[in-house]
Design a protein around this motif. Structure first.
Motif, PDB file in Angstrom:
ATOM      1  N   THR A 281       0.725  -1.427   0.017  1.00  0.00           N
ATOM      2  CA  THR A 281       0.035   0.139  -0.018  1.00  0.00           C
ATOM      3  C   THR A 281       0.777   1.310   0.100  1.00  0.00           C
ATOM      4  N   TYR A 282       1.940   1.180   0.879  1.00  0.00           N
ATOM      5  CA  TYR A 282       2.981   2.388   0.820  1.00  0.00           C
ATOM      6  C   TYR A 282       4.288   2.095   0.474  1.00  0.00           C
ATOM      7  N   GLY A 283       4.645   0.989  -0.059  1.00  0.00           N
ATOM      8  CA  GLY A 283       5.785   0.463  -0.686  1.00  0.00           C
ATOM      9  C   GLY A 283       6.015  -0.748   0.172  1.00  0.00           C
ATOM     10  N   THR A 284       6.417  -1.733  -0.734  1.00  0.00           N
ATOM     11  CA  THR A 284       6.863  -2.986   0.243  1.00  0.00           C
ATOM     12  C   THR A 284       8.065  -3.011   0.893  1.00  0.00           C
ATOM     13  N   GLN A 285       9.023  -2.590   0.249  1.00  0.00           N
ATOM     14  CA  GLN A 285      10.429  -2.569   0.744  1.00  0.00           C
ATOM     15  C   GLN A 285      10.300  -1.874   2.049  1.00  0.00           C
ATOM     16  N   GLY A 286       9.860  -0.586   2.182  1.00  0.00           N
ATOM     17  CA  GLY A 286       9.778   0.169   3.539  1.00  0.00           C
ATOM     18  C   GLY A 286       8.995  -0.367   4.469  1.00  0.00           C
ATOM     19  N   PHE A 287       7.903  -0.928   4.147  1.00  0.00           N
ATOM     20  CA  PHE A 287       6.891  -1.888   5.104  1.00  0.00           C
ATOM     21  C   PHE A 287       7.533  -2.704   5.512  1.00  0.00           C
ATOM     22  N   LEU A 288       8.231  -3.733   4.946  1.00  0.00           N
ATOM     23  CA  LEU A 288       8.849  -4.785   5.576  1.00  0.00           C
ATOM     24  C   LEU A 288      10.288  -4.351   6.415  1.00  0.00           C
ATOM     25  N   ASP A 289      11.078  -3.218   5.902  1.00  0.00           N
ATOM     26  CA  ASP A 289      12.109  -2.757   6.827  1.00  0.00           C
ATOM     27  C   ASP A 289      11.715  -2.556   8.170  1.00  0.00           C
ATOM     28  N   HIS A 290      10.454  -1.784   8.369  1.00  0.00           N
ATOM     29  CA  HIS A 290      10.116  -1.317   9.627  1.00  0.00           C
ATOM     30  C   HIS A 290       8.945  -2.192  10.358  1.00  0.00           C
ATOM     31  N   ALA A 291       8.648  -3.236   9.867  1.00  0.00           N
ATOM     32  CA  ALA A 291       7.790  -4.122  10.329  1.00  0.00           C
ATOM     33  C   ALA A 291       8.086  -4.728  11.687  1.00  0.00           C
ATOM     34  N   PRO A 292       7.203  -4.736  12.641  1.00  0.00           N
ATOM     35  CA  PRO A 292       7.571  -5.531  13.707  1.00  0.00           C
ATOM     36  C   PRO A 292       7.852  -7.085  13.736  1.00  0.00           C
ATOM     37  N   ASP A 293       8.685  -7.370  14.422  1.00  0.00           N
ATOM     38  CA  ASP A 293       9.068  -8.975  14.541  1.00  0.00           C
ATOM     39  C   ASP A 293       7.909 -10.118  14.506  1.00  0.00           C
ATOM     40  N   TRP A 294       6.964  -9.746  15.130  1.00  0.00           N
ATOM     41  CA  TRP A 294       5.531 -10.677  15.041  1.00  0.00           C
ATOM     42  C   TRP A 294       5.267 -10.832  13.617  1.00  0.00           C
ATOM     43  N   ASP A 307       6.823  -5.175  -9.865  1.00  0.00           N
ATOM     44  CA  ASP A 307       7.502  -6.261 -10.670  1.00  0.00           C
ATOM     45  C   ASP A 307       7.405  -7.563  -9.789  1.00  0.00           C
ATOM     46  N   PRO A 308       6.445  -8.620  -9.925  1.00  0.00           N
ATOM     47  CA  PRO A 308       6.046  -9.379  -9.014  1.00  0.00           C
ATOM     48  C   PRO A 308       7.140 -10.476  -8.615  1.00  0.00           C
ATOM     49  N   ALA A 309       8.205 -10.691  -9.715  1.00  0.00           N
ATOM     50  CA  ALA A 309       9.533 -11.256  -9.320  1.00  0.00           C
ATOM     51  C   ALA A 309      10.197 -10.712  -8.346  1.00  0.00           C
ATOM     52  N   ALA A 310      10.334  -9.288  -8.549  1.00  0.00           N
ATOM     53  CA  ALA A 310      11.097  -8.435  -7.514  1.00  0.00           C
ATOM     54  C   ALA A 310      10.753  -8.616  -6.239  1.00  0.00           C
ATOM     55  N   GLY A 311       9.183  -8.591  -6.074  1.00  0.00           N
ATOM     56  CA  GLY A 311       8.505  -8.326  -4.716  1.00  0.00           C
ATOM     57  C   GLY A 311       8.580  -9.724  -4.100  1.00  0.00           C
ATOM     58  N   ALA A 312       8.807 -10.816  -4.700  1.00  0.00           N
ATOM     59  CA  ALA A 312       8.920 -12.050  -4.332  1.00  0.00           C
ATOM     60  C   ALA A 312      10.313 -12.256  -3.634  1.00  0.00           C
ATOM     61  N   GLU A 313      11.177 -11.871  -4.452  1.00  0.00           N
ATOM     62  CA  GLU A 313      12.492 -11.696  -3.816  1.00  0.00           C
ATOM     63  C   GLU A 313      12.723 -10.982  -2.633  1.00  0.00           C
ATOM     64  N   VAL A 314      12.067  -9.690  -2.691  1.00  0.00           N
ATOM     65  CA  VAL A 314      12.104  -8.937  -1.251  1.00  0.00           C
ATOM     66  C   VAL A 314      11.568  -9.629  -0.220  1.00  0.00           C
ATOM     67  N   ALA A 315      10.418 -10.421  -0.384  1.00  0.00           N
ATOM     68  CA  ALA A 315       9.643 -11.024   0.490  1.00  0.00           C
ATOM     69  C   ALA A 315      10.645 -12.379   1.209  1.00  0.00           C
ATOM     70  N   ILE A 316      11.478 -13.066   0.018  1.00  0.00           N
ATOM     71  CA  ILE A 316      12.113 -14.109   0.506  1.00  0.00           C
ATOM     72  C   ILE A 316      13.393 -13.541   1.473  1.00  0.00           C
ATOM     73  N   LYS A 317      14.042 -12.652   0.859  1.00  0.00           N
ATOM     74  CA  LYS A 317      14.883 -12.025   1.685  1.00  0.00           C
ATOM     75  C   LYS A 317      14.623 -11.472   3.232  1.00  0.00           C
ATOM     76  N   TRP A 318      13.344 -11.055   3.200  1.00  0.00           N
ATOM     77  CA  TRP A 318      12.914 -10.486   4.474  1.00  0.00           C
ATOM     78  C   TRP A 318      12.824 -11.513   5.721  1.00  0.00           C
ATOM     79  N   TRP A 319      12.246 -12.679   4.927  1.00  0.00           N
ATOM     80  CA  TRP A 319      11.866 -13.790   5.960  1.00  0.00           C
ATOM     81  C   TRP A 319      13.483 -14.233   6.264  1.00  0.00           C
ATOM     82  N   GLN A 320      14.273 -14.492   5.431  1.00  0.00           N
ATOM     83  CA  GLN A 320      15.509 -15.114   5.820  1.00  0.00           C
ATOM     84  C   GLN A 320      16.396 -14.029   6.966  1.00  0.00           C
ATOM     85  N   ASP A 321      16.264 -12.701   6.614  1.00  0.00           N
ATOM     86  CA  ASP A 321      16.894 -11.836   7.471  1.00  0.00           C
ATOM     87  C   ASP A 321      16.110 -11.842   8.849  1.00  0.00           C
ATOM     88  N   ARG A 322      14.890 -12.326   9.018  1.00  0.00           N
ATOM     89  CA  ARG A 322      14.174 -12.403  10.227  1.00  0.00           C
ATOM     90  C   ARG A 322      14.231 -13.749  10.795  1.00  0.00           C
TER      91      ARG A 322
END
Length: 429
Positions: A281-294, A307-322
């Protein structure tokens, strides 16, 4: 069912486009219950927005017929069978998904008044009132405009010409299904209610998917079809929730937290496969960067812009980082999909995460090239909340072509959410 004959008979009698208050997307009812519980006094305004200005809706659609269809919707209420299904059916493995207080309200609901005005070659259609009442207009309004446009284009066609048209359209859908059959491990649902060619056509597409894909077809977003065809009702939440919560924020600090407040309320009410994040809604990368741990513990993410592929890569990296295993998570792709993109994305991400698809307009409204002038080609029509308690709503999206709201507020939201340069992608549907 002879769809061509039913369409042909529209010339002599009005066939209600919306047959039921549950001829809507499942996520609308889930969100409505959440709003009923958490924001019952919020006043909102919804407005129709035709992104495809080259399609002159007010020139194609008779205003009197449009009013007749909208007035019919206002006469609808839940039937006893529909209420029983909502109260007693199991959704996402949970019985009594809908609470008694919500159901008692819903059983007595009649949709509030609408405002319709012709402005040039377009219609200005708005709805104002309590959020949990007005929000149920969205899908119905879109479906009415889309189907009336289809009827206008088909109006001068004869019975045999219509039969040939639908035979060709059916062949096109079936050929797509045959290609999807080749994808091992496919998981796909119908998300095509809001911009469908018509109710009867969506119903046919769901039956074709069910027969042609078997267990790979996981269900439909349309509650009425799900009930009648005894398939799963599919859906979680949409951009509407963070857009309104954000408009209600008192200052920039509260605005930055509003999208997470939405999901906190959702977390309290739902679990399992209903815990799907819609982060763009307000940008995937920023949303995930500041998302609470839960939030990292939620089941998955739906990707609906950019770009759906780019969005999926961002999500995968975010899960790995968390510290989460992406193979245990689900990525749902739902933006502008057709067979080629579904095949490509599945090949790219199957095995790395659980991949699902919500197939929308190009399932239930792909009549491209089937009539002279391509007058049945799908177009981009939306109905969005544009204000809440008198304050404008904003959507930024991962695609700036989908952004909406006053320019000054868009700039403010970009600053608060740290949204920089974005890649513009043409919006087709």
């Amino acid at each position: 069912m002879d769809i061509a004959t039913r369409v042909y008979n529209h010339k002599w009698k009005i066939d209600p486009i919306i047959r039921s208050l549950i001829d809507t997307d499942f996520y609308k009812l889930l969100m409505c219950q959440s709003v009923f519980r958490n924001k019952p006094e919020t006043e909102v305004t919804f407005s129709l927005i035709n992104r495809s200005t080259s399609v002159p809706l007010a020139h194609l659609i008779d205003e009197g017929e449009l009013r007749e269809q909208l007035d019919h919707i206002r006469s609808l209420s839940l039937s006893r069978g529909e209420s029983t299904w909502l109260r007693g059916n199991t959704f996402y493995g949970k019985r009594q998904m809908f609470r008694s207080d919500f159901m008692e309200w819903f059983e007595n609901l009649r949709l509030p008044a609408y405002h319709l005005e012709r402005v040039g070659d377009q219609y200005e259609l708005t709805f104002e009132g309590k959020w949990h009442e007005v929000m149920l207009w969205e899908i119905s309004a879109l479906a009415v405009l889309m189907e009336l446009r289809s009827r206008a284009v088909l109006n001068d066609m004869g019975r045999f010409e219509l039969q040939v048209l639908y035979a060709r359209a059916m062949t096109r859908v079936w050929e797509k299904i045959e290609r999807l059959r080749q994808i091992d491990g496919l998981s796909i649902a119908d998300f095509g209610t809001r911009r469908r060619h018509g109710f009867l056509w969506q119903d046919w597409c769901v039956q074709a998917m069910r027969e042609g894909l078997g267990d790979a077809f996981t269900g439909t977003s349309n509650c009425l079809i799900a009930m009648r065809r005894e398939v799963e009702a599919i859906g979680t939440n949409a951009h509407e929730l963070p857009m309104v919560y954000s408009a209600l924020a008192a200052d920039d600090t509260a605005l930055a937290q509003a999208p997470y407040e939405v999901l906190s309320d959702w977390h309290d009410e739902h679990d399992g496969n209903l815990r799907i994040i819609l982060p763009d809604t307000y940008g995937t990368q920023g949303f995930l960067d500041h998302a609470p741990d839960w939030l990292a513990g939620w089941t998955g993410i739906r990707i609906d812009s950019g770009d759906p592929a780019a969005g999926a890569e961002v999500a995968i990296k975010w899960w790995q980082d968390r510290g989460e295993d992406p193979q245990d998570k689900r990525v749902i792709f739902s933006d502008g999909l057709d067979v080629e993109k579904i095949t490509e994305l599945h090949g790219q991400f199957a095995g790395r995460t659980k991949v699902s698809f919500g197939w929308g307009t190009l399932l239930t409204n792909d009549f491209r090239g089937l009539v002279p002038g391509d007058g049945l080609a799908p177009f981009s029509l939306v109905c969005k909340a544009i204000s809440a308690n008198g304050k404008p709503t904003v959507k930024l999206s991962d695609n700036p072509e989908k952004a909406m709201g006053p320019a000054k507020e868009i700039d403010r939201y970009k600053r608060v959410f740290g949204v920089g340069d974005q890649l513009a992608i043409k919006v087709v549907v």
